[in-house]
Design a protein around this motif. Sequence first.
Motif, PDB file in Angstrom:
ATOM      1  N   ARG A 112      -8.788  13.906   7.514  1.00 45.06           N
ATOM      2  CA  ARG A 112      -9.405  13.083   6.484  1.00 45.06           C
ATOM      3  C   ARG A 112      -8.777  13.406   5.132  1.00 45.06           C
ATOM      4  O   ARG A 112      -8.668  14.580   4.757  1.00 45.06           O
ATOM      5  CB  ARG A 112     -10.917  13.349   6.422  1.00 45.06           C
ATOM      6  N   ASP A 113      -8.356  12.356   4.411  1.00 45.55           N
ATOM      7  CA  ASP A 113      -7.766  12.605   3.095  1.00 45.55           C
ATOM      8  C   ASP A 113      -8.864  12.767   2.038  1.00 45.55           C
ATOM      9  O   ASP A 113     -10.059  12.789   2.351  1.00 45.55           O
ATOM     10  CB  ASP A 113      -6.781  11.487   2.731  1.00 45.55           C
ATOM     11  N   SER A 114      -8.483  12.849   0.766  1.00 39.40           N
ATOM     12  CA  SER A 114      -9.439  13.111  -0.308  1.00 39.40           C
ATOM     13  C   SER A 114     -10.429  11.977  -0.499  1.00 39.40           C
ATOM     14  O   SER A 114     -11.508  12.178  -1.067  1.00 39.40           O
ATOM     15  CB  SER A 114      -8.683  13.356  -1.626  1.00 39.40           C
ATOM     16  N   THR A 115     -10.087  10.772  -0.028  1.00 38.77           N
ATOM     17  CA  THR A 115     -11.001   9.630  -0.140  1.00 38.77           C
ATOM     18  C   THR A 115     -11.893   9.482   1.082  1.00 38.77           C
ATOM     19  O   THR A 115     -12.722   8.575   1.133  1.00 38.77           O
ATOM     20  CB  THR A 115     -10.208   8.333  -0.348  1.00 38.77           C
ATOM     21  N   GLY A 116     -11.712  10.329   2.071  1.00 35.69           N
ATOM     22  CA  GLY A 116     -12.502  10.232   3.298  1.00 35.69           C
ATOM     23  C   GLY A 116     -11.878   9.369   4.362  1.00 35.69           C
ATOM     24  O   GLY A 116     -12.443   9.226   5.457  1.00 35.69           O
ATOM     25  N   LYS A 117     -10.716   8.789   4.074  1.00 33.80           N
ATOM     26  CA  LYS A 117     -10.043   7.941   5.059  1.00 33.80           C
ATOM     27  C   LYS A 117      -9.336   8.805   6.100  1.00 33.80           C
ATOM     28  O   LYS A 117      -8.709   9.811   5.755  1.00 33.80           O
ATOM     29  CB  LYS A 117      -9.015   7.037   4.374  1.00 33.80           C
ATOM     30  N   THR A 169       0.817  -1.225   0.000  1.00 34.54           N
ATOM     31  CA  THR A 169       0.000   0.000   0.000  1.00 34.54           C
ATOM     32  C   THR A 169       0.844   1.265   0.000  1.00 34.54           C
ATOM     33  O   THR A 169       0.332   2.350  -0.281  1.00 34.54           O
ATOM     34  CB  THR A 169      -0.907   0.021   1.231  1.00 34.54           C
TER      35      THR A 169
END
Length: 361
Positions: free
Chosen positions: A332-337, A295
């Motif tokens: 929170r990153d751009s993916t919501g994680k 990852t």
Amino acid sequence: MLRINWASQGARVAQILEESGNDYALAERRVLEELGVAAKYTSLLRNAQKLRKKQRPAPAPVSVPSSPPAPRHEERPVFERFANPPGVYHSDQTPLPPMPRSMWEVNASTIVSIPTPDEGLCVVVSDIHYPYEDKRAIDIVLQRVADTKPHTVIINGDAIDNYQLSHHDQSPARSGDNLQRELDSIRPFIYELLKHTRHLHWIMGNHEKRTWSLIQENPGLYGLRALEFSRLAELPPAVQVYPFLTKLRFADTLVCHGQITAQNVASTAWRRFQSQIIVGHSHRASTHINTHPVTLDRSFALAQGTLCDIARADFVDHPPWDLGWAEILTWRDSTGKRRCRPEQRLIEGYSIPIDGKVYRG
């Protein structure tokens, strides 16, 4: 030479044991009378008795009427503030695990999750050793806390030195100090932190653990609420105190005082815990970065510096220590994680630039 068939003799021994109603003493007398005095027969008899015990059917379960569990006593012998705050849950809405009540309920796997915001800051200070703190370094930390209003502040052990309870050789130059003065000295710092944060957690380090030596040497004192550390230090109720060895989990980062004294404390902490973590104790700052091979996510292990007055360390020659503290950022990153990253904050020349601002002590 007389050859003895031990297999047949063993079968006879088992038969005698059964005829004797599994009475070992009676069976032994019959074996000696019939087969003669031989150590081998006694061994066979014991083996036969063990076999009989294994072959006995298990007793039928006894039905016991179910009764409601006894109500929990309201009085808590030690660490009375270990109850979880109401409404504090994991991200999956499951209640937090029960917190340990005393040092003897804590082991190397004790982890307590604390509330974590989606976006916020946690300030982690360690090894202040009041009343031997570095006042200029403390002033820098308080400036940072006042500016950022962090969601959480964690005191990661050894905030109080407890010099009077040390089993090491003591310096005559510190003869004017006393335990009460040490416990009182940190209180203004605690109240200053509480002006800017709602969540203040204190993990006991090996120096706070010295107060427990009083109980370990005098077990009859165990259970006295007056000897609870939060009472000894007269801490306000807003401060959550955790026993030595407890690990706090803030987002994806563990925080513990640690007892690591390796050359590279951060990499040793990563190998030992296999987790993103911040440890104290060593007074030497170091950082280890681990990148996942698939990852490519990065995990950090930090050994944080100290906030004590290094010049007053009269028990070591030129200590290779670092002034500083640590912080944990969540967002929170751009993916919501949700992301989480520990940061090292090192003070150089009693100044440190952070986010375009220079803090000076």
